[in-house]
Design an enzyme around this catalytic site. Structure first.
Site, PDB file in Angstrom:
ATOM      1  N   LYS A  28      41.209  41.464  45.034  1.00  0.00           N
ATOM      2  CA  LYS A  28      42.461  41.596  45.780  1.00  0.00           C
ATOM      3  C   LYS A  28      42.439  40.721  47.038  1.00  0.00           C
ATOM      4  O   LYS A  28      43.468  40.191  47.460  1.00  0.00           O
ATOM      5  CB  LYS A  28      42.726  43.068  46.119  1.00  0.00           C
ATOM      6  CG  LYS A  28      43.031  43.914  44.885  1.00  0.00           C
ATOM      7  CD  LYS A  28      44.296  43.420  44.164  1.00  0.00           C
ATOM      8  CE  LYS A  28      44.737  44.297  43.022  1.00  0.00           C
ATOM      9  NZ  LYS A  28      46.013  43.890  42.427  1.00  0.00           N
ATOM     10  N   SER A  80      46.368  44.381  47.561  1.00  0.00           N
ATOM     11  CA  SER A  80      46.016  45.780  47.858  1.00  0.00           C
ATOM     12  C   SER A  80      45.411  45.852  49.251  1.00  0.00           C
ATOM     13  O   SER A  80      44.807  44.880  49.723  1.00  0.00           O
ATOM     14  CB  SER A  80      44.990  46.273  46.836  1.00  0.00           C
ATOM     15  OG  SER A  80      44.458  47.527  47.232  1.00  0.00           O
ATOM     16  N   TYR A 104      36.581  44.895  42.616  1.00  0.00           N
ATOM     17  CA  TYR A 104      38.054  45.038  42.628  1.00  0.00           C
ATOM     18  C   TYR A 104      38.575  44.637  44.002  1.00  0.00           C
ATOM     19  O   TYR A 104      39.537  43.865  44.119  1.00  0.00           O
ATOM     20  CB  TYR A 104      38.437  46.485  42.299  1.00  0.00           C
ATOM     21  CG  TYR A 104      39.897  46.797  42.559  1.00  0.00           C
ATOM     22  CD1 TYR A 104      40.872  46.452  41.638  1.00  0.00           C
ATOM     23  CD2 TYR A 104      40.295  47.424  43.741  1.00  0.00           C
ATOM     24  CE1 TYR A 104      42.216  46.721  41.887  1.00  0.00           C
ATOM     25  CE2 TYR A 104      41.635  47.700  43.989  1.00  0.00           C
ATOM     26  CZ  TYR A 104      42.588  47.348  43.062  1.00  0.00           C
ATOM     27  OH  TYR A 104      43.908  47.603  43.307  1.00  0.00           O
ATOM     28  N   ASP A 125      49.789  39.353  27.712  1.00  0.00           N
ATOM     29  CA  ASP A 125      48.466  39.594  28.287  1.00  0.00           C
ATOM     30  C   ASP A 125      48.286  38.518  29.351  1.00  0.00           C
ATOM     31  O   ASP A 125      48.072  37.343  29.033  1.00  0.00           O
ATOM     32  CB  ASP A 125      47.374  39.503  27.221  1.00  0.00           C
ATOM     33  CG  ASP A 125      45.991  39.769  27.811  1.00  0.00           C
ATOM     34  OD1 ASP A 125      45.851  39.739  29.056  1.00  0.00           O
ATOM     35  OD2 ASP A 125      45.056  40.001  27.032  1.00  0.00           O
TER      36      ASP A 125
END
Ligand code: ADP
Length: 246
Positions: A154, A137, A150, A57
């Site tokens: 990134k 991303s 999100y 993890d």
């Protein structure tokens, strides 16, 4: 065989882009530790490529420390680290993303980069050579609505890549990022909002090359950036996006 004799850890390698990177690394001769929170998925990919599966993890310090110890023994040291494991939140207005989702996204996408640096970089520095690749991303370069936090996570990865690169260059370590456009992986649904033919067509219209990315696209870019062919390249965030960010 551009990675013959190299060892690599790829996080989140049980699926999607990470699996594509692990496959291409193995095809180029690297010994790969396939690390994922989903141990079944990690085992399947590891069996396919002759690698080592390891459950991790990446958001938990103890788990990442254990990964580092096992990698030291299992691989005999790490030449290449790919921080690929990532999650997103359900698309929503800024204020509707729950605090729990915000924390999870930043723990898995960002804190993990800190944790792997703490656990693995000292030994990589001692080896005097190596490469780190952060899978960011296009969302971090050219954010679109509703994946707000999100996107921000990134963007953090892109800046972290540059910060790490400038600090680790004297130690012989290169640090780069790739910025994929969406591929047909489980994450695609989050980017589309709704997975319908209309939404797919609308999204594709924003990619000049006219197709979704593939795990192989990411694997090819990763092999280059982590191989000695890229020995003068550090701190870049390479768009693997069919021209989306132009
Ligand atoms: P992508 O499109 O970015 O490849 P996927 O969802 O297909 O997205 O792959 C992400 C991978 O990251 C999955 O295999 C998932 O199990 C893994 N992953 C997610 N969270 C963690 C975590 N906390 N630790 C390790 N691996 C994780």
């Amino acid at each position: 065989m551009r990675l013959t004799g190299k060892t690599a850890i790829v996080t989140g390698a049980g699926s999607g882009f990470g699996a594509g990177i692990a496959r291409r690394f193995a095809a180029e001769g690297a010994r790969v530790m396939v690390a994922d929170i989903n141990s079944g998925a990690a085992e399947a990919v590891a069996a396919e490529i002759g690698g080592i599966a390891q459950r991790v993890d990446v958001s938990m310090a103890e788990s990442v420390a254990e990964l580092a110890t096992l990698a030291e023994h299992g691989l005999g040291g790490v030449d290449i680290l790919v921080n690929n494991a990532g999650v997103t939140h359900a698309p929503a207005a800024l204020e509707d993303v729950t605090e729990a989702d915000f924390d999870r996204v930043f723990a898995v996408n960002c804190k993990s980069v800190y944790l792997t640096a703490c656990a693995l970089v000292p030994a990589m520095k001692a080896r005097g050579a190596g490469a780190i690749l952060n899978v960011a991303s296009t969302a971090g370069l050219s954010p679109r609505p509703r994946l707000n936090w999100y996107n921000a996570s990134k963007g953090w990865m892109v800046t972290a890549t540059k910060a790490m690169a400038v600090e680790l260059a004297p130690a012989g370590l290169r640090v780069n990022a790739i910025c994929p456009v969406a591929g047909e992986t489980p994450l695609l649904k989050s980017f589309l909002g709704e997975d319908t033919p209309e939404m797919r067509a609308k999204f594709l219209a924003t990619i000049p090359i006219g197709r979704f990315s593939t795990p192989e696209d990411m694997g090819n870019a990763a092999v280059f950036l982590c191989s000695d062919e890229a020995s003068m390249i550090t701190g870049v965030a390479l768009e693997v996006d069919g021209g989306r960010c132009i």
